[in-house]
Design a protein around this motif. Sequence first.
Motif, PDB file in Angstrom:
ATOM      1  N   THR A  82      -0.035  12.871 -71.561  1.00  0.00           N
ATOM      2  CA  THR A  82      -0.812  14.195 -71.606  1.00  0.00           C
ATOM      3  C   THR A  82      -1.558  14.673 -70.613  1.00  0.00           C
ATOM      4  OG1 THR A  82      -2.720  13.078 -72.825  1.00  0.00           O
ATOM      5  CG2 THR A  82      -0.834  14.054 -74.146  1.00  0.00           C
ATOM      6  N   ALA A  83      -1.697  13.462 -69.655  1.00  0.00           N
ATOM      7  CA  ALA A  83      -2.381  13.791 -68.265  1.00  0.00           C
ATOM      8  C   ALA A  83      -1.395  15.039 -67.616  1.00  0.00           C
ATOM      9  CB  ALA A  83      -2.540  12.489 -67.455  1.00  0.00           C
ATOM     10  N   PHE A  84      -0.369  15.011 -67.782  1.00  0.00           N
ATOM     11  CA  PHE A  84       0.514  15.810 -67.027  1.00  0.00           C
ATOM     12  C   PHE A  84       0.087  17.423 -67.185  1.00  0.00           C
ATOM     13  CE2 PHE A  84       3.821  12.240 -67.062  1.00  0.00           C
ATOM     14  CZ  PHE A  84       3.881  11.945 -65.801  1.00  0.00           C
ATOM     15  N   PHE A  85      -0.531  17.608 -67.980  1.00  0.00           N
ATOM     16  CA  PHE A  85      -1.042  18.996 -68.468  1.00  0.00           C
ATOM     17  C   PHE A  85      -2.130  19.566 -67.418  1.00  0.00           C
ATOM     18  CE2 PHE A  85       0.872  18.182 -72.578  1.00  0.00           C
ATOM     19  CZ  PHE A  85       1.257  19.382 -72.797  1.00  0.00           C
ATOM     20  N   ILE A  86      -2.599  18.302 -66.701  1.00  0.00           N
ATOM     21  CA  ILE A  86      -3.561  19.041 -65.620  1.00  0.00           C
ATOM     22  C   ILE A  86      -2.782  19.503 -64.728  1.00  0.00           C
ATOM     23  CG2 ILE A  86      -5.155  17.926 -63.970  1.00  0.00           C
ATOM     24  CD1 ILE A  86      -5.680  15.718 -66.067  1.00  0.00           C
ATOM     25  N   MET A  87      -1.395  18.822 -64.154  1.00  0.00           N
ATOM     26  CA  MET A  87      -0.828  19.468 -63.268  1.00  0.00           C
ATOM     27  C   MET A  87      -0.082  20.662 -63.805  1.00  0.00           C
ATOM     28  SD  MET A  87       2.951  19.828 -62.745  1.00  0.00           S
ATOM     29  CE  MET A  87       3.733  18.774 -63.898  1.00  0.00           C
ATOM     30  N   LEU A  88       0.311  20.872 -64.834  1.00  0.00           N
ATOM     31  CA  LEU A  88       0.878  22.125 -65.364  1.00  0.00           C
ATOM     32  C   LEU A  88      -0.065  23.154 -65.099  1.00  0.00           C
ATOM     33  CD1 LEU A  88       2.650  20.955 -68.316  1.00  0.00           C
ATOM     34  CD2 LEU A  88       3.739  21.435 -66.186  1.00  0.00           C
ATOM     35  N   TYR A  89      -1.336  22.768 -65.350  1.00  0.00           N
ATOM     36  CA  TYR A  89      -2.683  23.996 -65.478  1.00  0.00           C
ATOM     37  C   TYR A  89      -2.661  24.298 -63.688  1.00  0.00           C
ATOM     38  CZ  TYR A  89      -7.215  26.076 -65.140  1.00  0.00           C
ATOM     39  OH  TYR A  89      -8.051  26.880 -65.305  1.00  0.00           O
ATOM     40  N   ARG A  90      -2.439  23.394 -62.923  1.00  0.00           N
ATOM     41  CA  ARG A  90      -2.526  23.772 -61.424  1.00  0.00           C
ATOM     42  C   ARG A  90      -1.324  24.611 -61.014  1.00  0.00           C
ATOM     43  NH1 ARG A  90      -1.245  25.399 -57.270  1.00  0.00           N
ATOM     44  NH2 ARG A  90      -1.604  24.748 -55.420  1.00  0.00           N
TER      45      ARG A  90
ATOM     46  N   ILE B 117      -2.229  12.600 -59.356  1.00  0.00           N
ATOM     47  CA  ILE B 117      -3.594  12.593 -59.334  1.00  0.00           C
ATOM     48  C   ILE B 117      -3.882  12.710 -61.131  1.00  0.00           C
ATOM     49  CG2 ILE B 117      -5.578  14.401 -59.136  1.00  0.00           C
ATOM     50  CD1 ILE B 117      -4.041  15.520 -56.689  1.00  0.00           C
ATOM     51  N   SER B 118      -3.091  13.545 -61.801  1.00  0.00           N
ATOM     52  CA  SER B 118      -3.583  13.548 -63.374  1.00  0.00           C
ATOM     53  C   SER B 118      -3.448  12.263 -63.886  1.00  0.00           C
ATOM     54  CB  SER B 118      -2.324  14.525 -63.979  1.00  0.00           C
ATOM     55  OG  SER B 118      -2.143  15.728 -63.202  1.00  0.00           O
ATOM     56  N   ILE B 119      -2.383  11.363 -63.570  1.00  0.00           N
ATOM     57  CA  ILE B 119      -2.403  10.034 -64.055  1.00  0.00           C
ATOM     58  C   ILE B 119      -3.467   9.209 -63.669  1.00  0.00           C
ATOM     59  CG2 ILE B 119      -0.764   8.039 -64.201  1.00  0.00           C
ATOM     60  CD1 ILE B 119       1.562   9.591 -64.016  1.00  0.00           C
ATOM     61  N   LEU B 120      -3.627   9.116 -62.460  1.00  0.00           N
ATOM     62  CA  LEU B 120      -4.811   8.185 -61.912  1.00  0.00           C
ATOM     63  C   LEU B 120      -6.412   8.830 -62.709  1.00  0.00           C
ATOM     64  CD1 LEU B 120      -3.897   7.725 -58.270  1.00  0.00           C
ATOM     65  CD2 LEU B 120      -3.627   6.137 -60.196  1.00  0.00           C
TER      66      LEU B 120
END
Length: 424
Positions: free
Chosen positions: A172-180, A364-367
């Motif tokens: 679900t951390a990949f949603f941080i990248m999708l937001y960017r 970045i999102s995963i870490l």
Amino acid sequence: MRQEDLYINKIDWLTIVIYASLVIIGWFNIYAAVYDEQAAMSIFDFSINSGKQLVWIGTALLLITLIMVADYRLFENLSLVLYGIFLVFLLITPFFGKEINGQRAWFEIGAFRLQPAEFAKFATALALAKLMERPTFDLGQTKHQLQALLVIMLPVALIMLQPDTGTAMVYTAFFIMLYREGMPQHYYVIGLSFITISLLALGIENNLYIVVGVAVLVLILIMLGKKKLGRIIGFISLGLIIIGYTYSLDYVVSKLPEHQQNRIMVLFNPDLDPLGVGWNVTQSKIAIGSGGLMGKGYLEGTQTKFDFVPEQHTDFIFCTLGEEFGWLGSLVVIILFCALLIRLVFLAERQKNRFSRVYGYCVISILLFHFMINIAMTIGLFPVVGIPLPFFSYGGSSLWSFTILLFIFIKLDSHRIQLLGRMG
């Protein structure tokens, strides 16, 4: 200047130094977590976890060398192939993997275990970067949103077959990248709203309070808004959806395995069963708190010495740091992680190639997810879900996967000039 010298000068050595610092500090803490004063075993003893971790660190250096000497175009060209390979590994793991604590998530090779779900993270990141590098790809379009979600959810679905809820959550951390990259903000508002409702539903024993609260909120919204029939129906429908969701969530939680239900209950009531399901978190908080400002000293942690905290060398490694190095030692490590994440944001933003930028934000999102959830878990702010602290926790799969994840991005960044030339 030779091309090789130019390439070496473009490597971001600051990121590598921070990585090495975290790995070395983690290694010393792994030794502290398994240290036996009477046995007096060396940190280099290969029969204990610190010695085994040293082997993983050595092989991680070999992986770094292979990544840095490889052609930078290899990662983009093989991104979908790697994604497909790891989907196959995830598919066969529940059938041929070794079962540990009710999960079939590992392949055992001699004395070592490898967890395919850990490696699937960087493969998924590469696949997302490949998908989204197309000039026509637009996260404002529904079909492209669904394509990105499919890439993310396929490994999640296969990991849940093991079942490994903690690792599945990481995706679900990949949603941080999708937001960017432009995913519409209203999805995040809706998602955060349902997370808030979920926490309220799980934390409040009597759902009647939620029903009354939602009813009052709907009435206020109706009174503040224009009293049109459509608006009234919409607010009432929203209220009914929220109420229905809270009751359905209770039903879903009741069907979870007992140990997962207990972890959720302990989150909201730490004193519920301090000698049972709450033991790990309770002892972890005692260990961290007992360290005080300066800590008890290296290898002097009593909670650590007498094995009060289970899995202290893996998921709960942070409490070893807190007990022996105190608040100041913990702060130094947190600053190192924050410095790494900030540096990676800087590197990602300077990429002119979308493939590299998307991949960078996946890293970045995963870490960030691992860092926040692991520490929150050890201090009782999040349920125990078995998520390691990057570069710090014991384990070959986690160290290898995080190393590969990070150094592919460092490699791409070092060739950003060539990647820019390809765009032209």
